[in-house]
Design a protein around this motif. Sequence first.
Motif, PDB file in Angstrom:
ATOM      1  N   THR A  54      -2.332   5.047  -8.604  1.00 33.14           N
ATOM      2  CA  THR A  54      -1.140   4.706  -9.384  1.00 33.14           C
ATOM      3  C   THR A  54      -1.507   3.900 -10.619  1.00 33.14           C
ATOM      4  O   THR A  54      -2.559   3.265 -10.683  1.00 33.14           O
ATOM      5  CB  THR A  54      -0.140   3.893  -8.541  1.00 33.14           C
ATOM      6  N   SER A  55      -0.593   3.898 -11.571  1.00 36.00           N
ATOM      7  CA  SER A  55      -0.865   3.263 -12.861  1.00 36.00           C
ATOM      8  C   SER A  55      -0.935   1.747 -12.780  1.00 36.00           C
ATOM      9  O   SER A  55      -1.469   1.104 -13.689  1.00 36.00           O
ATOM     10  CB  SER A  55       0.209   3.668 -13.877  1.00 36.00           C
ATOM     11  N   SER A  56      -0.403   1.136 -11.707  1.00 34.87           N
ATOM     12  CA  SER A  56      -0.476  -0.321 -11.592  1.00 34.87           C
ATOM     13  C   SER A  56      -1.757  -0.792 -10.920  1.00 34.87           C
ATOM     14  O   SER A  56      -1.981  -1.997 -10.785  1.00 34.87           O
ATOM     15  CB  SER A  56       0.735  -0.862 -10.823  1.00 34.87           C
ATOM     16  N   CYS A  57      -2.601   0.124 -10.510  1.00 39.80           N
ATOM     17  CA  CYS A  57      -3.928  -0.230 -10.000  1.00 39.80           C
ATOM     18  C   CYS A  57      -4.723  -0.906 -11.112  1.00 39.80           C
ATOM     19  O   CYS A  57      -4.685  -0.476 -12.275  1.00 39.80           O
ATOM     20  CB  CYS A  57      -4.615   1.033  -9.510  1.00 39.80           C
ATOM     21  N   GLY A  58      -5.474  -1.964 -10.761  1.00 41.62           N
ATOM     22  CA  GLY A  58      -6.163  -2.756 -11.776  1.00 41.62           C
ATOM     23  C   GLY A  58      -7.200  -2.004 -12.572  1.00 41.62           C
ATOM     24  O   GLY A  58      -7.547  -2.409 -13.683  1.00 41.62           O
ATOM     25  N   LYS A  92       0.817  -1.223   0.000  1.00 41.96           N
ATOM     26  CA  LYS A  92       0.000   0.000   0.000  1.00 41.96           C
ATOM     27  C   LYS A  92       0.848   1.268   0.000  1.00 41.96           C
ATOM     28  O   LYS A  92       0.358   2.346  -0.307  1.00 41.96           O
ATOM     29  CB  LYS A  92      -0.924   0.018   1.215  1.00 41.96           C
ATOM     30  N   ARG A  93       2.094   1.175   0.430  1.00 38.76           N
ATOM     31  CA  ARG A  93       3.077   2.258   0.387  1.00 38.76           C
ATOM     32  C   ARG A  93       2.639   3.515   1.146  1.00 38.76           C
ATOM     33  O   ARG A  93       2.663   4.625   0.603  1.00 38.76           O
ATOM     34  CB  ARG A  93       3.413   2.601  -1.077  1.00 38.76           C
ATOM     35  N   PRO A  94       2.242   3.382   2.403  1.00 40.49           N
ATOM     36  CA  PRO A  94       1.871   4.582   3.153  1.00 40.49           C
ATOM     37  C   PRO A  94       3.017   5.562   3.317  1.00 40.49           C
ATOM     38  O   PRO A  94       2.799   6.772   3.457  1.00 40.49           O
ATOM     39  CB  PRO A  94       1.401   4.027   4.499  1.00 40.49           C
ATOM     40  N   GLU A  95       4.261   5.053   3.304  1.00 42.25           N
ATOM     41  CA  GLU A  95       5.408   5.958   3.432  1.00 42.25           C
ATOM     42  C   GLU A  95       5.514   6.907   2.237  1.00 42.25           C
ATOM     43  O   GLU A  95       6.010   8.038   2.373  1.00 42.25           O
ATOM     44  CB  GLU A  95       6.705   5.153   3.604  1.00 42.25           C
ATOM     45  N   VAL A 119       0.648  -0.271  -5.107  1.00 43.17           N
ATOM     46  CA  VAL A 119       1.078  -0.845  -6.382  1.00 43.17           C
ATOM     47  C   VAL A 119       0.438  -2.230  -6.530  1.00 43.17           C
ATOM     48  O   VAL A 119       0.217  -2.944  -5.560  1.00 43.17           O
ATOM     49  CB  VAL A 119       2.609  -0.962  -6.472  1.00 43.17           C
ATOM     50  N   HIS A 120       0.110  -2.578  -7.762  1.00 39.88           N
ATOM     51  CA  HIS A 120      -0.479  -3.887  -8.089  1.00 39.88           C
ATOM     52  C   HIS A 120      -1.728  -4.165  -7.258  1.00 39.88           C
ATOM     53  O   HIS A 120      -1.943  -5.279  -6.778  1.00 39.88           O
ATOM     54  CB  HIS A 120       0.550  -5.007  -7.909  1.00 39.88           C
ATOM     55  N   GLU A 121      -2.549  -3.148  -7.109  1.00 41.11           N
ATOM     56  CA  GLU A 121      -3.819  -3.270  -6.397  1.00 41.11           C
ATOM     57  C   GLU A 121      -4.865  -3.751  -7.400  1.00 41.11           C
ATOM     58  O   GLU A 121      -5.182  -3.044  -8.357  1.00 41.11           O
ATOM     59  CB  GLU A 121      -4.228  -1.914  -5.839  1.00 41.11           C
ATOM     60  N   PRO A 122      -5.427  -4.957  -7.238  1.00 37.19           N
ATOM     61  CA  PRO A 122      -6.311  -5.489  -8.281  1.00 37.19           C
ATOM     62  C   PRO A 122      -7.542  -4.628  -8.545  1.00 37.19           C
ATOM     63  O   PRO A 122      -7.854  -4.310  -9.698  1.00 37.19           O
ATOM     64  CB  PRO A 122      -6.705  -6.874  -7.754  1.00 37.19           C
ATOM     65  N   PHE A 123      -8.266  -4.256  -7.480  1.00 40.85           N
ATOM     66  CA  PHE A 123      -9.534  -3.554  -7.675  1.00 40.85           C
ATOM     67  C   PHE A 123      -9.896  -2.846  -6.371  1.00 40.85           C
ATOM     68  O   PHE A 123     -10.716  -3.333  -5.592  1.00 40.85           O
ATOM     69  CB  PHE A 123     -10.626  -4.558  -8.043  1.00 40.85           C
ATOM     70  N   PRO A 124      -9.287  -1.705  -6.087  1.00 45.15           N
ATOM     71  CA  PRO A 124      -9.405  -1.084  -4.760  1.00 45.15           C
ATOM     72  C   PRO A 124     -10.800  -0.549  -4.476  1.00 45.15           C
ATOM     73  O   PRO A 124     -11.258   0.408  -5.103  1.00 45.15           O
ATOM     74  CB  PRO A 124      -8.377   0.044  -4.807  1.00 45.15           C
ATOM     75  N   MET A 125     -11.460  -1.141  -3.497  1.00 45.65           N
ATOM     76  CA  MET A 125     -12.796  -0.695  -3.122  1.00 45.65           C
ATOM     77  C   MET A 125     -12.770   0.714  -2.532  1.00 45.65           C
ATOM     78  O   MET A 125     -13.721   1.484  -2.706  1.00 45.65           O
ATOM     79  CB  MET A 125     -13.413  -1.659  -2.116  1.00 45.65           C
ATOM     80  N   SER A 126     -11.701   1.072  -1.835  1.00 47.49           N
ATOM     81  CA  SER A 126     -11.655   2.413  -1.250  1.00 47.49           C
ATOM     82  C   SER A 126     -11.689   3.485  -2.327  1.00 47.49           C
ATOM     83  O   SER A 126     -12.251   4.567  -2.117  1.00 47.49           O
ATOM     84  CB  SER A 126     -10.404   2.566  -0.378  1.00 47.49           C
TER      85      SER A 126
END
Length: 366
Positions: A293-297, A199-202, A272-279
Amino acid sequence: MATLVSDDGAYGGPVSVAAGQCAELRSRGHDAALLSLWRGAGPPPADVDGVPLLAVPARTVLPGMGFLALLNPRLLRLLWRETGRADVMHLHAGRDLVTLAALAVARLRRTPFLVQTHGMVPPRTKPVARLFDSVYVPLLRRARACLVLTEEEERGLATVFHGRHPPLLRLANGVRPRPRTGEPDGKLVLYLARLHPRKRPEAFVAAAGLLLPRLPGLRFVLHGADEGSLPEVERAIAAQRLESWVEYRGPVPHGTALERLAEAAVYVLPSVHEPFPMSVLEALAAGTPVVATSSCGIAAELASTGAALITDGTPQALADAVERLLTDDGLRERTVAAGRAAVAGVFSLSAVADRLAALYTEALRR
């Protein structure tokens, strides 16, 4: 059926998806309920977002194994009773003991079932995963259909199944549009997700450090259960002396999370590489502009319609996108309108329920 409902929303999107699907089906006259383990300060609530919840307290069978090792023998009795009463079971499946138990009970009860994996069953080569899959995958193959979110998930499941699998069918996540009840806090930039390396909160904290000199007075809030990244977040806040402007406020229940999304001026998901973020869908439904991000599904769909600002995920790109949304009223208005249009069309919960009702009917006929 989902693995875990908790008062801190730790299991994330799959619970939101399951509850939303049940709510929409119930509005059409279907008798739908959510079965799960429960983890929280008190006894299980009677419902989740208005959907009846049948749950027993979670117990950790093997320490250090996360969601995989949660179970409770009482859940087996509950599963046996409710699966025997059901026409169809819809299992939001992870690679865990709860899912394994639900698959086994459905098979023994001869109850037709569908599985929806939410990107949680990728190929694994570690010995523990291979041992688990030797029991898990044969049961998973008995599903009438396996519902997937993306092409990448479909390819991964085909590998897990080793070529023999039920139909792999695409089903998007969906949400209902929600009217905004008040004006957002124009100074609030929100992160709402698990504090996990993916999720990269940093990166959110780093973006805050870049933005504050340009837009003094902004406030950056992180909500979510810690899954390993909180120490890094705290170090990043301290290293940049951002304590007065960046705050971690812990996890919140789903209902409160929806309120926080509606209050924010911008929602940022650096995953990154988030398939389908409900949030992301829930932010769009609330009329809150999104930076992802561009790697979001669903990045391509969001970018093509202007429903969100899509970045390469670097702190600089995240900061630039947030600044554009906060300083360009026209861009903000267009992004909010496109997000609401995407929810009403592409990501409609009504359309999801139409598809599910047809799949359940087909499962009963086979």
